[in-house]
Write a protein that holds these residues in place. Structure first.
Motif, short mmCIF file in Angstrom:
data_model
loop_
_atom_site.label_atom_id
_atom_site.label_comp_id
_atom_site.label_asym_id
_atom_site.label_seq_id
_atom_site.Cartn_x
_atom_site.Cartn_y
_atom_site.Cartn_z
N UNK A 60 23.52 57.54 40.74
CA UNK A 60 24.29 56.41 41.27
C UNK A 60 23.40 55.18 41.50
N UNK A 61 22.20 55.39 42.01
CA UNK A 61 21.29 54.27 42.30
C UNK A 61 20.94 53.50 41.03
N UNK A 62 20.63 54.20 39.96
CA UNK A 62 20.26 53.54 38.71
C UNK A 62 21.47 52.88 38.07
N UNK A 63 22.61 53.52 38.14
CA UNK A 63 23.82 52.91 37.61
C UNK A 63 24.09 51.58 38.32
N UNK A 64 23.94 51.56 39.63
CA UNK A 64 24.16 50.33 40.40
C UNK A 64 23.15 49.25 40.02
N UNK A 65 21.90 49.65 39.78
CA UNK A 65 20.86 48.70 39.37
C UNK A 65 21.29 47.98 38.09
N UNK A 66 21.68 48.75 37.07
CA UNK A 66 22.07 48.13 35.80
C UNK A 66 23.34 47.30 35.95
N UNK A 67 24.26 47.73 36.76
CA UNK A 67 25.48 46.93 36.97
C UNK A 67 25.13 45.58 37.59
N UNK A 68 24.15 45.56 38.49
CA UNK A 68 23.71 44.29 39.08
C UNK A 68 23.09 43.37 38.02
N UNK A 69 22.55 43.96 36.96
CA UNK A 69 21.96 43.17 35.87
C UNK A 69 22.99 42.76 34.82
N UNK A 70 24.25 43.15 35.02
CA UNK A 70 25.30 42.75 34.10
C UNK A 70 25.68 43.78 33.06
N UNK A 71 25.12 44.98 33.14
CA UNK A 71 25.46 46.04 32.20
C UNK A 71 26.75 46.71 32.63
N UNK A 72 27.52 47.17 31.66
CA UNK A 72 28.77 47.87 31.94
C UNK A 72 28.78 49.19 31.20
N UNK A 73 29.61 50.11 31.69
CA UNK A 73 29.73 51.41 31.05
C UNK A 73 30.53 51.27 29.77
N UNK A 74 29.98 51.76 28.66
CA UNK A 74 30.69 51.75 27.38
C UNK A 74 31.70 52.89 27.35
N UNK A 75 32.74 52.70 26.56
CA UNK A 75 33.72 53.76 26.35
C UNK A 75 33.23 54.63 25.20
N UNK A 76 32.18 55.41 25.47
CA UNK A 76 31.57 56.24 24.45
C UNK A 76 31.09 57.54 25.09
N UNK A 77 30.95 58.55 24.29
CA UNK A 77 30.41 59.82 24.73
C UNK A 77 29.09 60.01 24.01
N UNK A 78 28.09 60.41 24.73
CA UNK A 78 26.77 60.58 24.15
C UNK A 78 26.61 62.00 23.62
N UNK A 79 26.14 62.10 22.40
CA UNK A 79 25.82 63.39 21.78
C UNK A 79 24.36 63.38 21.39
N UNK A 80 23.77 64.53 21.30
CA UNK A 80 22.39 64.63 20.85
C UNK A 80 22.15 65.95 20.16
N UNK A 81 21.10 65.96 19.38
CA UNK A 81 20.68 67.17 18.70
C UNK A 81 19.16 67.13 18.61
N UNK A 82 18.51 68.10 19.19
CA UNK A 82 17.06 68.15 19.16
C UNK A 82 16.61 68.66 17.80
N UNK A 83 15.72 67.91 17.15
CA UNK A 83 15.18 68.31 15.86
C UNK A 83 13.81 68.98 16.00
#
Length: 138
Positions: free
Chosen positions: A112-135
């Protein structure tokens, strides 16, 4: 705070900062992450220094389409001094010079703390889901 590109001599101090900030995970070897970053756009691996001490970092990567910001960290005793904002402002400045249209980042949903930090800088949550695959297993 003076902002500059990472130097290999910074490795131990940077890893110590990342551990203090809670960014080190068992599945990501920070030394390997640093070695890998130094092969691609090392000038976008930023450190912030005060009194010859590394107090902030940001590992930035631009692929020509989007940017990812990783390992943004500020020393616990340096938080609230605007170092994170200064580092992100410098990253944004460098990225604009490169013609980068958008910055992406992943933030753990419970941080929550980091999310609030970025929101104060003008960042918003994207409507996306993050996927990953370790190679490569670290």
């Amino acid at each position: 705070m003076k902002i500059r590109s990472f130097s290999p001599a910074d490795t131990d101090a940077v890893i110590e900062l990342w551990a203090e900030a809670g960014l080190v995970r068992p599945w990501n070897d920070p030394r390997k992450d640093i070695e890998r970053k130094l092969t691609v756009q090392p000038e976008l691996f930023l450190v912030g220094e005060t009194d010859a001490r590394i107090v902030a970092t940001a590992m930035v990567g631009y692929d020509g389409h989007r940017v990812w910001v990783n390992y943004l960290a500020v020393a616990l005793d340096a938080r609230g001094l605007d170092h994170g904002r200064q580092l992100m402002n410098e990253a944004e400045r460098l990225l604009l010079e490169l013609g980068c249209p958008k910055i992406n980042m992943q933030i753990r949903s419970d941080n929550v703390e980091v999310r609030a930090f970025y929101e104060r800088l003008g960042y918003t949550q994207d409507a996306a889901v993050s996927y990953g695959k370790r190679l490569i297993a670290d």
